[in-house]
Design a protein around this motif. Sequence first.
Motif, PDB file in Angstrom:
ATOM      1  N   GLN A  55       5.345  28.074 -21.709  1.00  0.00           N
ATOM      2  CA  GLN A  55       5.638  27.525 -23.176  1.00  0.00           C
ATOM      3  C   GLN A  55       7.443  27.810 -22.976  1.00  0.00           C
ATOM      4  OE1 GLN A  55       5.261  31.997 -24.164  1.00  0.00           O
ATOM      5  NE2 GLN A  55       3.561  31.453 -23.728  1.00  0.00           N
ATOM      6  N   LEU A  56       8.106  26.607 -22.246  1.00  0.00           N
ATOM      7  CA  LEU A  56       8.997  26.042 -22.607  1.00  0.00           C
ATOM      8  C   LEU A  56       9.678  25.190 -22.982  1.00  0.00           C
ATOM      9  CD1 LEU A  56       9.920  25.680 -19.075  1.00  0.00           C
ATOM     10  CD2 LEU A  56      10.295  27.476 -20.297  1.00  0.00           C
ATOM     11  N   LYS A  57       9.292  24.934 -24.903  1.00  0.00           N
ATOM     12  CA  LYS A  57       8.799  24.561 -25.974  1.00  0.00           C
ATOM     13  C   LYS A  57      10.222  23.512 -26.206  1.00  0.00           C
ATOM     14  CE  LYS A  57       4.593  22.856 -27.687  1.00  0.00           C
ATOM     15  NZ  LYS A  57       3.889  23.216 -26.681  1.00  0.00           N
ATOM     16  N   TYR A  62       0.788  -1.154   0.094  1.00  0.00           N
ATOM     17  CA  TYR A  62       0.106  -0.387  -0.444  1.00  0.00           C
ATOM     18  C   TYR A  62       0.917   1.475   0.645  1.00  0.00           C
ATOM     19  CZ  TYR A  62      -2.342   3.611   2.012  1.00  0.00           C
ATOM     20  OH  TYR A  62      -3.850   5.218   2.376  1.00  0.00           O
ATOM     21  N   LEU A  63       2.075   1.138   0.282  1.00  0.00           N
ATOM     22  CA  LEU A  63       2.705   2.814   0.815  1.00  0.00           C
ATOM     23  C   LEU A  63       3.782   2.923   0.383  1.00  0.00           C
ATOM     24  CD1 LEU A  63       3.769   1.928   4.512  1.00  0.00           C
ATOM     25  CD2 LEU A  63       2.521   3.676   3.386  1.00  0.00           C
ATOM     26  N   PHE A  64       3.982   1.647  -0.898  1.00  0.00           N
ATOM     27  CA  PHE A  64       4.921   1.278  -2.450  1.00  0.00           C
ATOM     28  C   PHE A  64       3.392   2.296  -3.281  1.00  0.00           C
ATOM     29  CE2 PHE A  64       5.979   0.402  -6.020  1.00  0.00           C
ATOM     30  CZ  PHE A  64       7.655   0.272  -6.354  1.00  0.00           C
ATOM     31  N   VAL A  65       2.316   1.691  -3.710  1.00  0.00           N
ATOM     32  CA  VAL A  65       1.391   2.036  -4.385  1.00  0.00           C
ATOM     33  C   VAL A  65       1.571   3.339  -3.971  1.00  0.00           C
ATOM     34  CG1 VAL A  65      -0.556   2.176  -4.701  1.00  0.00           C
ATOM     35  CG2 VAL A  65       0.100  -0.240  -5.256  1.00  0.00           C
ATOM     36  N   ILE A  66       1.285   4.145  -3.012  1.00  0.00           N
ATOM     37  CA  ILE A  66       1.057   5.572  -2.222  1.00  0.00           C
ATOM     38  C   ILE A  66       2.022   6.079  -3.213  1.00  0.00           C
ATOM     39  CG2 ILE A  66      -1.619   4.811  -0.991  1.00  0.00           C
ATOM     40  CD1 ILE A  66       0.242   6.467   1.139  1.00  0.00           C
ATOM     41  N   ILE A  67       3.171   6.145  -2.959  1.00  0.00           N
ATOM     42  CA  ILE A  67       4.314   6.370  -2.800  1.00  0.00           C
ATOM     43  C   ILE A  67       4.637   7.178  -4.569  1.00  0.00           C
ATOM     44  CG2 ILE A  67       6.169   7.476  -2.127  1.00  0.00           C
ATOM     45  CD1 ILE A  67       6.142   5.787   0.629  1.00  0.00           C
ATOM     46  N   ALA A  68       5.094   5.101  -4.874  1.00  0.00           N
ATOM     47  CA  ALA A  68       5.825   5.490  -6.496  1.00  0.00           C
ATOM     48  C   ALA A  68       4.675   6.257  -7.229  1.00  0.00           C
ATOM     49  CB  ALA A  68       6.101   3.999  -6.695  1.00  0.00           C
ATOM     50  N   LEU A  69       3.816   5.713  -7.327  1.00  0.00           N
ATOM     51  CA  LEU A  69       2.710   5.573  -8.787  1.00  0.00           C
ATOM     52  C   LEU A  69       2.069   7.590  -8.712  1.00  0.00           C
ATOM     53  CD1 LEU A  69       0.195   2.323  -8.745  1.00  0.00           C
ATOM     54  CD2 LEU A  69       1.835   3.473 -10.464  1.00  0.00           C
ATOM     55  N   PRO A  70       1.791   7.861  -7.446  1.00  0.00           N
ATOM     56  CA  PRO A  70       1.603   9.292  -7.428  1.00  0.00           C
ATOM     57  C   PRO A  70       3.001  10.323  -7.905  1.00  0.00           C
ATOM     58  CG  PRO A  70       0.740   8.063  -5.585  1.00  0.00           C
ATOM     59  CD  PRO A  70       1.624   7.880  -6.434  1.00  0.00           C
ATOM     60  N   LEU A  71       4.657   9.332  -7.837  1.00  0.00           N
ATOM     61  CA  LEU A  71       5.237  10.442  -8.433  1.00  0.00           C
ATOM     62  C   LEU A  71       5.070  10.560  -9.940  1.00  0.00           C
ATOM     63  CD1 LEU A  71       8.497   9.610  -5.770  1.00  0.00           C
ATOM     64  CD2 LEU A  71       6.933  11.542  -5.814  1.00  0.00           C
ATOM     65  N   PHE A  72       4.986   8.943 -10.293  1.00  0.00           N
ATOM     66  CA  PHE A  72       4.585   8.954 -12.161  1.00  0.00           C
ATOM     67  C   PHE A  72       3.891   9.708 -12.802  1.00  0.00           C
ATOM     68  CE2 PHE A  72       7.695   5.922 -11.113  1.00  0.00           C
ATOM     69  CZ  PHE A  72       8.413   6.161 -12.309  1.00  0.00           C
ATOM     70  N   HIS A  73       2.910   9.382 -11.872  1.00  0.00           N
ATOM     71  CA  HIS A  73       1.648  11.015 -12.393  1.00  0.00           C
ATOM     72  C   HIS A  73       1.727  12.071 -12.416  1.00  0.00           C
ATOM     73  CE1 HIS A  73      -2.766  12.447 -12.139  1.00  0.00           C
ATOM     74  NE2 HIS A  73      -1.932  13.061 -11.193  1.00  0.00           N
ATOM     75  N   TRP A  74       2.880  12.437 -11.092  1.00  0.00           N
ATOM     76  CA  TRP A  74       3.233  13.962 -11.226  1.00  0.00           C
ATOM     77  C   TRP A  74       4.362  14.428 -12.140  1.00  0.00           C
ATOM     78  CZ3 TRP A  74       8.428  14.925 -10.097  1.00  0.00           C
ATOM     79  CH2 TRP A  74       8.607  16.490 -10.346  1.00  0.00           C
ATOM     80  N   ALA A  75       5.373  13.427 -12.501  1.00  0.00           N
ATOM     81  CA  ALA A  75       6.409  13.957 -13.317  1.00  0.00           C
ATOM     82  C   ALA A  75       5.694  13.632 -14.812  1.00  0.00           C
ATOM     83  CB  ALA A  75       7.149  12.384 -13.554  1.00  0.00           C
ATOM     84  N   HIS A  76       4.614  13.182 -15.141  1.00  0.00           N
ATOM     85  CA  HIS A  76       3.749  13.298 -16.613  1.00  0.00           C
ATOM     86  C   HIS A  76       3.288  14.734 -16.780  1.00  0.00           C
ATOM     87  CE1 HIS A  76       2.309  11.491 -20.220  1.00  0.00           C
ATOM     88  NE2 HIS A  76       1.253  11.567 -19.743  1.00  0.00           N
ATOM     89  N   ARG A  77       2.180  14.927 -15.816  1.00  0.00           N
ATOM     90  CA  ARG A  77       1.701  15.860 -15.748  1.00  0.00           C
ATOM     91  C   ARG A  77       2.120  17.513 -15.654  1.00  0.00           C
ATOM     92  NH1 ARG A  77      -3.620  16.275 -12.345  1.00  0.00           N
ATOM     93  NH2 ARG A  77      -5.445  16.192 -15.032  1.00  0.00           N
ATOM     94  N   PHE A  78       3.337  17.542 -14.333  1.00  0.00           N
ATOM     95  CA  PHE A  78       3.730  18.958 -14.673  1.00  0.00           C
ATOM     96  C   PHE A  78       4.861  18.963 -16.282  1.00  0.00           C
ATOM     97  CE2 PHE A  78       7.448  21.142 -12.101  1.00  0.00           C
ATOM     98  CZ  PHE A  78       6.833  21.654 -11.942  1.00  0.00           C
ATOM     99  N   ARG A  79       5.245  18.141 -16.764  1.00  0.00           N
ATOM    100  CA  ARG A  79       6.504  18.144 -18.017  1.00  0.00           C
ATOM    101  C   ARG A  79       5.013  18.801 -19.099  1.00  0.00           C
ATOM    102  NH1 ARG A  79       6.555  12.809 -21.559  1.00  0.00           N
ATOM    103  NH2 ARG A  79       7.714  14.287 -23.423  1.00  0.00           N
ATOM    104  N   TYR A  80       4.148  18.147 -18.836  1.00  0.00           N
ATOM    105  CA  TYR A  80       3.030  19.428 -19.842  1.00  0.00           C
ATOM    106  C   TYR A  80       2.512  20.622 -19.017  1.00  0.00           C
ATOM    107  CZ  TYR A  80       3.129  15.443 -22.886  1.00  0.00           C
ATOM    108  OH  TYR A  80       3.834  13.729 -23.089  1.00  0.00           O
ATOM    109  N   THR A  81       2.852  20.670 -18.205  1.00  0.00           N
ATOM    110  CA  THR A  81       2.189  21.781 -17.366  1.00  0.00           C
ATOM    111  C   THR A  81       3.618  23.003 -17.862  1.00  0.00           C
ATOM    112  OG1 THR A  81       1.053  20.807 -15.025  1.00  0.00           O
ATOM    113  CG2 THR A  81       1.291  23.332 -14.904  1.00  0.00           C
TER     114      THR A  81
END
Lengths: 138, 114
Positions: free
Chosen positions: B84-86, B59-78
């Motif tokens: 405007q850092l294309k 449970y702890l692995f899931v609530i730490i690791a997966l949200p980090l990848f969620h952040w990485a992907h979304r923040f990249r596009y943010t």
Amino acid sequence: MSAGPHYTLYHPRWHRRRVSVWWWLQKRSYTWFVLRELTSVFVAFVAMVYLWQLRALAQGPDAYAQFLARLRTPFFLTLDTVAFLFVLFHAITWFNLTPKAIVVRARGKRVPDWVIVGSNYAAWLVASAVVALVLLRG
Amino acid sequence: MERITPLLWLLFSTGGTVAALLLPVHLFLTGLAFPLGWFDAPSYESVVRLMARPLVRLYLFVIIALPLFHWAHRFRYTLYDGLQLKHLTALIAILCYGAAVLGTAVTAYLLWTI
């Protein structure tokens, strides 16, 4: 008037107005969109706090007590309140958007959006209850 | 990059679902209710006892690791769209996904050795 079109080797450059970095403050729907995108920062923040908690736990009871004391400071209480609001905003927008991301079919018919959204909220309720039960009973 | 895009998107969406389902209640309790004394926080001993269960570690692995990848992907596009850092595409992608991979590795190590 003109003697036919002139063909040039290169594509002409259109005139483009530069968009301000603050474009998302000009319209409310854009602001909500950017706020929704920014929820990811708070999601990552929460994950990092739990990583920090794991480290404190690995270091022993004193380090763990110190970690818990840190969470009681006004700085972290404020940060956690803001993070909670953003995480909540993420959850609600995420659940409401799922019917647009996935189309579920049952017996050849498309499952209506409200069923998908409703089952998301039901799953949320069950998951929250289980986590709360484990954390509160220790 | 193109070849792993579906995997990155999958991590983004599972991470987003995990964050939506589990983080609000977990953060409400550990970040607000326990520090403010609304409920009694589990003691060090009981947390250690809980951690002995493989399901709790998972449970702890899931609530730490997966949200980090969620952040990485979304923040990249943010960063691309918002600031405007294309022109910094590759650098931003390496920093975001790299941070998520690093966080996942540290989490796995701590959960393994604890």
